[in-house]
Design an enzyme around this catalytic site. Structure first.
Site, PDB file in Angstrom:
ATOM      1  CB  SER A 135      38.714  43.388  37.360  1.00 15.86           C
ATOM      2  OG  SER A 135      39.650  43.041  36.365  1.00 15.86           O
ATOM      3  CE  LYS A 161      40.478  46.168  35.499  1.00 16.73           C
ATOM      4  NZ  LYS A 161      41.307  46.752  36.580  1.00 16.73           N
ATOM      5  CG  LEU A 162      34.290  44.105  29.551  1.00 14.75           C
ATOM      6  CD1 LEU A 162      33.657  44.538  28.228  1.00 14.75           C
ATOM      7  CD2 LEU A 162      33.739  42.748  30.008  1.00 14.75           C
ATOM      8  CE  LYS A 163      42.284  42.732  34.035  1.00 16.02           C
ATOM      9  NZ  LYS A 163      43.365  43.649  34.423  1.00 16.02           N
ATOM     10  CG  ASP A 188      43.246  46.797  32.876  1.00 16.66           C
ATOM     11  OD1 ASP A 188      44.186  47.303  32.228  1.00 16.66           O
ATOM     12  OD2 ASP A 188      43.359  46.392  34.053  1.00 16.66           O
ATOM     13  CD  GLU A 213      42.707  49.466  34.886  1.00 21.71           C
ATOM     14  OE1 GLU A 213      41.471  49.345  34.930  1.00 21.71           O
ATOM     15  OE2 GLU A 213      43.468  48.920  35.706  1.00 21.71           O
ATOM     16  CG  ASP A 238      46.853  49.235  37.068  1.00 21.57           C
ATOM     17  OD1 ASP A 238      47.673  49.337  37.998  1.00 21.57           O
ATOM     18  OD2 ASP A 238      46.198  48.182  36.886  1.00 21.57           O
ATOM     19  CE  LYS A 262      45.753  47.403  40.313  1.00 19.35           C
ATOM     20  NZ  LYS A 262      46.272  46.521  39.235  1.00 19.35           N
ATOM     21  N   GLY A 290      42.889  46.563  42.368  1.00 17.17           N
ATOM     22  CA  GLY A 290      43.094  45.319  43.112  1.00 17.17           C
ATOM     23  C   GLY A 290      44.124  44.468  42.416  1.00 17.17           C
ATOM     24  CG  LEU A 292      43.801  38.682  41.147  1.00 19.01           C
ATOM     25  CD1 LEU A 292      44.437  37.482  40.423  1.00 19.01           C
ATOM     26  CD2 LEU A 292      42.350  38.828  40.696  1.00 19.01           C
TER      27      LEU A 292
HETATM   28  O1  OSB Z   1      45.420  45.365  35.918  1.00 15.39           O
HETATM   29  O2  OSB Z   1      44.058  45.833  37.446  1.00 15.39           O
HETATM   30  C1  OSB Z   1      44.833  45.033  36.925  1.00 15.39           C
HETATM   31  C2  OSB Z   1      44.676  41.700  38.761  1.00 15.39           C
HETATM   32  C3  OSB Z   1      46.011  41.385  38.846  1.00 15.39           C
HETATM   33  C4  OSB Z   1      46.940  42.223  38.284  1.00 15.39           C
HETATM   34  C5  OSB Z   1      46.523  43.385  37.627  1.00 15.39           C
HETATM   35  C6  OSB Z   1      45.189  43.720  37.557  1.00 15.39           C
HETATM   36  C7  OSB Z   1      44.240  42.839  38.099  1.00 15.39           C
HETATM   37  C8  OSB Z   1      42.810  43.053  37.995  1.00 15.39           C
HETATM   38  C9  OSB Z   1      41.917  42.371  39.002  1.00 15.39           C
HETATM   39  O3  OSB Z   1      42.293  43.688  37.119  1.00 15.39           O
HETATM   40  C10 OSB Z   1      41.613  43.241  40.166  1.00 15.39           C
HETATM   41  C11 OSB Z   1      40.996  42.448  41.290  1.00 15.39           C
HETATM   42  O4  OSB Z   1      39.906  41.904  41.112  1.00 15.39           O
HETATM   43  O5  OSB Z   1      41.625  42.373  42.375  1.00 15.39           O
HETATM   44 MG    MG Z   2      44.796  47.346  35.493  1.00 17.62          MG
END
Ligand code: OSB
Ligand code: MG
Length: 372
Positions: A135, A161-163, A188, A213, A238, A262, A290, A292
């Site tokens: 991500s 995955k691109l935010k 996402d 997402e 999510d 999650k 995840g 983090l």
């Molecule tokens: O939306 O998936 C998410 C991290 C923190 C809170 C929400 C998200 C994320 C990530 C990173 O996308 C996922 C990771 O590398 O643990």
């Molecule tokens: Mg997400």
């Protein structure tokens, strides 16, 4: 299995990168860890709630208070036949799945270790390694994004995955797709769009994304179902999936063609497995998300992702991407896009107590008999 002592340790872990999403920027993580002790064994859990409610509503301060005053006193000093029995004792407290997950997950680890078995075996896992992607946060510009995508594809990650956020979406995806025609790409939005943005989101259909997402509100299923009918690209939920009931309703409504599970968001391994099973019954694939996590939460997630319907690459990438030094001694490193299951009983990791002592910012202990 009797729980004799609970210890919460809060640590501050600096991130190796600046992680920007549509809801904010993170440069470190305040990590609450839980150690449950019983019958000479320890089990570990990790919370994913944040100081401010940016992703879901739960906050760190609220969760720590709830743990100390209610959740831990409710489970300490009692004999639990199995993790589901313990989880049901927490049901009388409403909501707060992330706080409950810390306790439930630590108990699964404790229970598995007391039986001398890997957690994955007890959950019904069918794999010894799980497929992973990455991500990537919002970067300063397109060039920096393309570099980051290239680096992670070279490392073998199986999906990028691109935010995205309004104003940083179609042009970004167009550029990344043009440069990487064959990559598995997803986006996402972390709830940054409204149903009125459906036309913009539909433009993403041109770029062969595996899914989009959480485009709409964090607590919304109905509008996601409407949006799904207007897009060719599947919607992956999510934030909105906080329980097996939410998952069932999303699946019945047609709001999710994919689910990001999650474990810590849905209240623990029992509920995560029910989400997994429901999605499977609907023919909907899931993947392990995840937050983090440090090595404790990451190890839990890897074990849970060995279940059969985790067919899409998850976000549980190498711990060394996130941290100079992890809170566990075992390196949790992916090899060409496959994350191996940490070996040994329970979640298969041990705590790095030297590091914990250095980065500890708070915590408390609860023993049986404390008032609920
Ligand atoms: O939306 O998936 C998410 C991290 C923190 C809170 C929400 C998200 C994320 C990530 C990173 O996308 C996922 C990771 O590398 O643990
Ligand atoms: Mg997400």
């Amino acid at each position: 299995m009797k729980i004799e002592r609970a210890q919460v340790i809060v640590v501050e872990l600096p991130l190796r990168f600046r992680f920007e999403t549509s809801f904010g920027v993170q440069t470190s993580r305040t990590v609450p860890l839980l150690i449950l002790e019983g019958e000479g064994v320890e089990g570990y859990g990790e919370g994913v709630m944040t100081a401010l409610p940016g992703y879901r509503e739960e906050t760190l301060a609220g969760a720590l208070d709830l743990l100390e005053r209610a959740l831990l006193p409710a489970v300490l000093g009692r004999d639990w036949a199995n993790p589901e029995a313990l989880a049901s004792a927490l049901e009388r407290f409403r909501g707060n799945p992330m706080a409950k997950a810390m306790v439930e997950m630590a108990f699964w680890d404790l229970w598995a270790r007391s039986l001398g078995l890997p957690l994955a075996w007890l959950l019904g896992g069918v794999r010894e390694r799980v497929p992973v992607g990455v991500s990537l946060g919002i970067e300063a510009d397109l060039e920096a994004t393309l570099d980051a995508v290239a680096r992670h594809l070279e490392e073998g990650y199986r999906r990028i995955k691109l935010k995205i956020k309004p104003g940083w979406d179609v042009r970004l995806v167009e550029a990344v797709r043009k440069r990487f025609p064959d990559a598995h790409l997803t986006v996402d939005a972390n709830s940054a769009y409204r149903l009125a943005d459906a036309r913009t989101l539909a433009r993403l259909d041109a770029y062969d994304l595996d899914y989009i997402e959480q485009p709409l509100a964090y607590d919304d299923l109905a509008d996601h179902a409407k949006l799904a009918r207007r897009l060719a690209t599947p919607i992956c939920l999510d934030e909105s999936i906080t329980s097996a009931r939410a998952a069932r309703q999303a699946l019945e409504l047609g709001a999710a063609g994919v689910i990001n599970v999650k474990v810590a968001r849905v209240g623990g391994h029992g509920e995560a497995r029910r989400v997994h099973d429901l999605a499977r019954a609907f023919g909907v694939p899931v993947w392990m998300g995840g937050m983090l996590e440090s090595g404790v939460g990451r190890a839990h997630n890897i074990h849970a992702a060995t279940l059969p319907n985790y067919v899409l690459p998850g976000d549980t990438s190498s711990a060394s991407r996130y941290w100079e030094e992890d809170v566990v001694n075992e390196p949790l490193e992916a090899d060409r896009g496959w994350m191996p299951l940490p070996a040994g009983p329970g979640i298969g990791v041990t705590l790095n107590h030297d590091l914990l002592a250095r980065i500890r910012t708070g915590g408390f202990e609860v023993r049986p008999g404390a008032a609920a």
